[in-house]
Motif scaffolding. Structure first.
Motif, PDB file in Angstrom:
ATOM      1  N   ARG A  53      35.690 -49.468  21.196  1.00 39.80           N
ATOM      2  CA  ARG A  53      35.422 -48.664  20.009  1.00 39.80           C
ATOM      3  C   ARG A  53      34.446 -47.579  20.412  1.00 39.80           C
ATOM      4  O   ARG A  53      33.717 -47.712  21.402  1.00 39.80           O
ATOM      5  N   LEU A  69      32.598 -57.261  13.913  1.00 39.41           N
ATOM      6  CA  LEU A  69      33.294 -57.163  15.196  1.00 39.41           C
ATOM      7  C   LEU A  69      34.222 -55.961  15.233  1.00 39.41           C
ATOM      8  O   LEU A  69      34.524 -55.419  16.295  1.00 39.41           O
ATOM      9  N   TRP A  78      31.901 -58.854  21.762  1.00 38.88           N
ATOM     10  CA  TRP A  78      33.075 -58.750  20.882  1.00 38.88           C
ATOM     11  C   TRP A  78      33.976 -59.972  21.066  1.00 38.88           C
ATOM     12  O   TRP A  78      34.439 -60.572  20.096  1.00 38.88           O
ATOM     13  N   ARG A  82      35.447 -62.576  18.385  1.00 38.15           N
ATOM     14  CA  ARG A  82      36.904 -62.623  18.190  1.00 38.15           C
ATOM     15  C   ARG A  82      37.393 -64.073  18.365  1.00 38.15           C
ATOM     16  O   ARG A  82      38.236 -64.549  17.617  1.00 38.15           O
ATOM     17  N   THR A 250      40.719 -56.150   1.534  1.00 40.10           N
ATOM     18  CA  THR A 250      41.974 -55.667   2.125  1.00 40.10           C
ATOM     19  C   THR A 250      43.192 -56.151   1.335  1.00 40.10           C
ATOM     20  O   THR A 250      44.041 -55.344   0.939  1.00 40.10           O
ATOM     21  N   HIS A 317      40.740 -46.667  18.495  1.00 36.04           N
ATOM     22  CA  HIS A 317      40.376 -47.373  19.722  1.00 36.04           C
ATOM     23  C   HIS A 317      39.765 -46.306  20.648  1.00 36.04           C
ATOM     24  O   HIS A 317      40.151 -45.141  20.574  1.00 36.04           O
ATOM     25  N   TYR A 378      46.626 -52.431  16.235  1.00 38.92           N
ATOM     26  CA  TYR A 378      47.325 -52.410  17.516  1.00 38.92           C
ATOM     27  C   TYR A 378      46.631 -53.218  18.623  1.00 38.92           C
ATOM     28  O   TYR A 378      45.398 -53.293  18.670  1.00 38.92           O
ATOM     29  N   ARG A 381      43.059 -55.262  19.564  1.00 40.35           N
ATOM     30  CA  ARG A 381      42.203 -55.175  18.372  1.00 40.35           C
ATOM     31  C   ARG A 381      43.001 -55.440  17.100  1.00 40.35           C
ATOM     32  O   ARG A 381      42.452 -55.279  15.998  1.00 40.35           O
ATOM     33  N   CYS A 383      44.602 -56.797  13.779  1.00 43.42           N
ATOM     34  CA  CYS A 383      43.875 -57.554  12.747  1.00 43.42           C
ATOM     35  C   CYS A 383      43.981 -59.064  12.968  1.00 43.42           C
ATOM     36  O   CYS A 383      45.074 -59.627  12.931  1.00 43.42           O
TER      37      CYS A 383
HETATM   38  C1  HEM Z   1      46.632 -56.793   3.872  1.00 42.87           C
HETATM   39  C2  HEM Z   1      45.505 -57.117   4.452  1.00 42.87           C
HETATM   40  C3  HEM Z   1      44.959 -56.509   5.720  1.00 42.87           C
HETATM   41  C4  HEM Z   1      45.271 -55.344   6.365  1.00 42.87           C
HETATM   42  C5  HEM Z   1      46.318 -54.310   5.954  1.00 42.87           C
HETATM   43  C6  HEM Z   1      44.418 -55.254   7.542  1.00 42.87           C
HETATM   44  C7  HEM Z   1      44.456 -54.205   8.455  1.00 42.87           C
HETATM   45  C8  HEM Z   1      43.655 -54.119   9.578  1.00 42.87           C
HETATM   46  C9  HEM Z   1      43.684 -53.035  10.536  1.00 42.87           C
HETATM   47  C10 HEM Z   1      44.597 -51.831  10.464  1.00 42.87           C
HETATM   48  C11 HEM Z   1      42.748 -53.295  11.493  1.00 42.87           C
HETATM   49  C12 HEM Z   1      42.391 -52.421  12.706  1.00 42.87           C
HETATM   50  C13 HEM Z   1      43.027 -52.946  13.966  1.00 42.87           C
HETATM   51  C14 HEM Z   1      42.871 -52.028  15.158  1.00 42.87           C
HETATM   52  O1  HEM Z   1      41.752 -51.663  15.498  1.00 42.87           O
HETATM   53  O2  HEM Z   1      43.867 -51.611  15.755  1.00 42.87           O
HETATM   54  C15 HEM Z   1      42.117 -54.543  11.138  1.00 42.87           C
HETATM   55  C16 HEM Z   1      41.110 -55.134  11.858  1.00 42.87           C
HETATM   56  C17 HEM Z   1      40.440 -56.260  11.451  1.00 42.87           C
HETATM   57  N1  HEM Z   1      40.755 -57.065  10.376  1.00 42.87           N
HETATM   58 FE1  HEM Z   1      42.261 -56.781   9.051  1.00 42.87          FE
HETATM   59  N2  HEM Z   1      43.612 -56.347   7.584  1.00 42.87           N
HETATM   60  C18 HEM Z   1      43.916 -57.148   6.503  1.00 42.87           C
HETATM   61  C19 HEM Z   1      43.355 -58.370   6.198  1.00 42.87           C
HETATM   62  C20 HEM Z   1      42.334 -58.960   6.883  1.00 42.87           C
HETATM   63  C21 HEM Z   1      41.758 -60.245   6.566  1.00 42.87           C
HETATM   64  C22 HEM Z   1      42.232 -61.165   5.441  1.00 42.87           C
HETATM   65  C23 HEM Z   1      40.742 -60.456   7.471  1.00 42.87           C
HETATM   66  C24 HEM Z   1      39.796 -61.634   7.591  1.00 42.87           C
HETATM   67  C25 HEM Z   1      40.034 -62.813   7.114  1.00 42.87           C
HETATM   68  C26 HEM Z   1      40.697 -59.300   8.362  1.00 42.87           C
HETATM   69  C27 HEM Z   1      39.803 -59.118   9.403  1.00 42.87           C
HETATM   70  C28 HEM Z   1      39.842 -58.083  10.322  1.00 42.87           C
HETATM   71  C29 HEM Z   1      38.905 -57.937  11.424  1.00 42.87           C
HETATM   72  C30 HEM Z   1      37.722 -58.852  11.737  1.00 42.87           C
HETATM   73  C31 HEM Z   1      39.274 -56.793  12.139  1.00 42.87           C
HETATM   74  C32 HEM Z   1      38.602 -56.202  13.385  1.00 42.87           C
HETATM   75  C33 HEM Z   1      39.301 -56.633  14.655  1.00 42.87           C
HETATM   76  C34 HEM Z   1      38.691 -56.046  15.940  1.00 42.87           C
HETATM   77  O3  HEM Z   1      38.096 -54.984  15.894  1.00 42.87           O
HETATM   78  O4  HEM Z   1      38.816 -56.683  16.995  1.00 42.87           O
HETATM   79  N3  HEM Z   1      41.675 -58.426   7.979  1.00 42.87           N
HETATM   80  N4  HEM Z   1      42.695 -55.041   9.972  1.00 42.87           N
END
Ligand code: HEM
Length: 456
Positions: A53, A69, A78, A82, A250, A317, A378, A381, A383
């Protein structure tokens, strides 16, 4: 740089310039990947170089969101967060949440029956309750404020300090430094969001009233461990908070998009209801075991994720090293965006007329899954909450449409009034608050809602 409805501009650039576009903003390199081939090549095949990031001077340094994170650099810190999250959110682990999801979704039906005009509040409450298994609305409100703040601050280019990090040292009183005051106000929500629920669970553990939860199980495991790093508790607190952050807003925003689509596309609603009636026989409420028999219902929540993705430009990213792709040079530190909004409108992947809300597109062979085309991000990273999120979306869509009709409101002369809304700009995008009518479909539906146990 566009500051509002930015994905529209980036989609225009994609059409104009092809698979990859580049912008230089005050020396910050922004790269947009506009094809599935590019996304696959960089985020999947070369993922070790594209999983970092950027530094986020506004969100992390000034607003204090470094505990999440989502904003942490690619590295051991991280990875520890994770792993802690994966432990409870991999496909088999999320099976454990299904009874909780069913229980709170049924409560949502009762709430919608009682005060349908407050549907946004009820959806928000349910998502928060599923995550927290509690009625802690103050925490949900704090999370909402914190996430709205992050959403606003996360738009590339919204705050100049992200391009000129030295500006973070400017004192708040200096004319033009109003971003510092804004950051200070937002910082309180963001720190509270991590601290308050954690302190609450610790207090409950101390007085013996804690329910099993992510925090309590990890803390118990930590207490029993022979050796643990000094910062292990910090990882638990941060991960619990990011789960709460990810889970509380979300799914809510995606469901608000879904409800809007039901008002705007009544034929889709009817088709889902026909499918649900055929499978459930109008007798019982939906269960997860019904999923295999409800492809159009599944297609409907997937279409909500495609039609208006919650994170239209994904989360950037950062490139760890210089790289070259198809003769294009990508410098170390470049912010690389998957152009999700554009990719989710590709007719080659989703069929014709991709502006239209049409779950039928997923009934055709060869259509992509939006969750694997950018809606959840993607590569490394991607989700980590996606399996749980999809389950929440399925059970909510099936339960709501089995029991309620969602229609436009009517004015005093009985004429339908279509909802007034705009798409919010920023890192998250969803409709602004709108009105609609939510009514039980029949007397039988009403009885079904009311006859499920009142206590959750
Ligand atoms: C419809 C629901 C959701 C959508 C559309 C969504 C979408 C996303 C997207 C687009 C990212 C970015 C990924 C990337 O960097 O390429 C992300 C990351 C993340 N999401 Fe979700 N999310 C959803 C639900 C959730 C839920 C329910 C949780 C936890 C229980 C969650 C936890 C996280 C976390 C912790 C990250 C960061 C991952 C990282 O940076 O390594 N998300 N999400």
């Amino acid at each position: 740089m566009p500051k509002y409805l930015e994905w529209k501009t980036y989609a225009k650039y994609a059409k104009q310039y092809g698979e990859i576009t580049y912008l230089n903003v005050f020396g910050t390199h922004l790269v947009f990947l506009n094809s599935r081939r590019m996304v696959h090549e960089l985020f999947e095949r070369r993922s070790s170089n594209y999983s970092d990031r950027t530094t986020f001077p506004m969100i992390v340094d000034l607003m204090g969101f470094g505990w999440a994170l989502t904003f942490q650099g690619y590295g051991e810190w991280w990875r520890r967060h994770r792993r802690a999250m994966h432990d409870k959110f991999h496909p088999s682990a999320v099976e454990a949440y299904k009874p909780i999801q069913i229980k709170h979704t049924r409560d949502l039906l009762r709430r919608l029956h009682k005060a349908p005009e407050d549907f946004i509040k009820h959806i928000r409450h349910t998502a928060g309750a599923i995550i927290m298994e509690s009625e802690n609305d103050p925490y949900i409100l704090t999370a909402e404020k914190a996430l709205n703040a992050a959403g606003e601050a996360g738009v590339p280019g919204r705050f100049t300090v992200d391009m000129l990090p030295w500006m973070k040292y400017i004192p708040e009183w200096v004319p033009g430094a109003s971003f510092k005051k804004q950051a200070r106000i937002w910082r309180k929500y963001i720190l509270d969001m991590a601290d308050l629920p954690f302190e609450h669970v610790k207090a409950q553990m101390a007085n013996g009233t804690a329910q099993p939860s992510f925090t309590s199980t990890h803390l118990e495991r930590l207490a029993a461990a022979k050796y643990a790093p000094a910062d292990a508790e910090q990882v638990i607190k941060n991960t619990a908070a990011v789960i709460f952050a990810g889970g509380s807003d979300t799914t809510v925003k995606t469901l608000i998009t879904f409800v809007l689509a039901m008002v705007l596309f009544p034929d889709v609603q009817k088709k889902v209801q026909e499918e649900l009636d055929g499978v459930l026989g109008g007798v019982r409420l939906p269960e997860f075991e019904d999923m295999a028999a409800l492809p159009y219902t599944i297609a409907t929540y997937k279409e909500a994720m495609r039609w208006h993705p919650l994170v239209p430009m994904g989360v950037a990213h950062a490139a760890t090293q210089d790289d070259v792709i198809d003769g294009y040079f990508i410098p170390k530190g470049a912010l690389v965006f998957g152009n999700s909004w554009f990719l989710l409108r590709e007719e080659a992947d989703f069929g014709p007329d991709t502006e239209k809300f049409d779950p039928g597109r997923f009934m055709e062979p060869g259509r992509r899954d939006p969750g694997q085309t950018g809606a959840f991000g993607y590569g490394r990273r991607v989700c980590p909450g996606r399996y749980m999120a999809e389950n929440s979306l399925f059970i909510a869509v099936a339960s709501i449409l089995q029991n309620f009709d969602i229609t436009p409101t009517r004015d005093s002369s009985g004429k339908e009034v279509m909802p007034e809304y705009e798409w919010t700009s920023g890192f998250f995008s969803s409709p602004t608050d709108y009105q609609c009518t939510i009514k039980p479909r029949s007397k039988v539906a009403e009885e079904r809602i009311l006859s499920t146990p009142a206590e959750v």
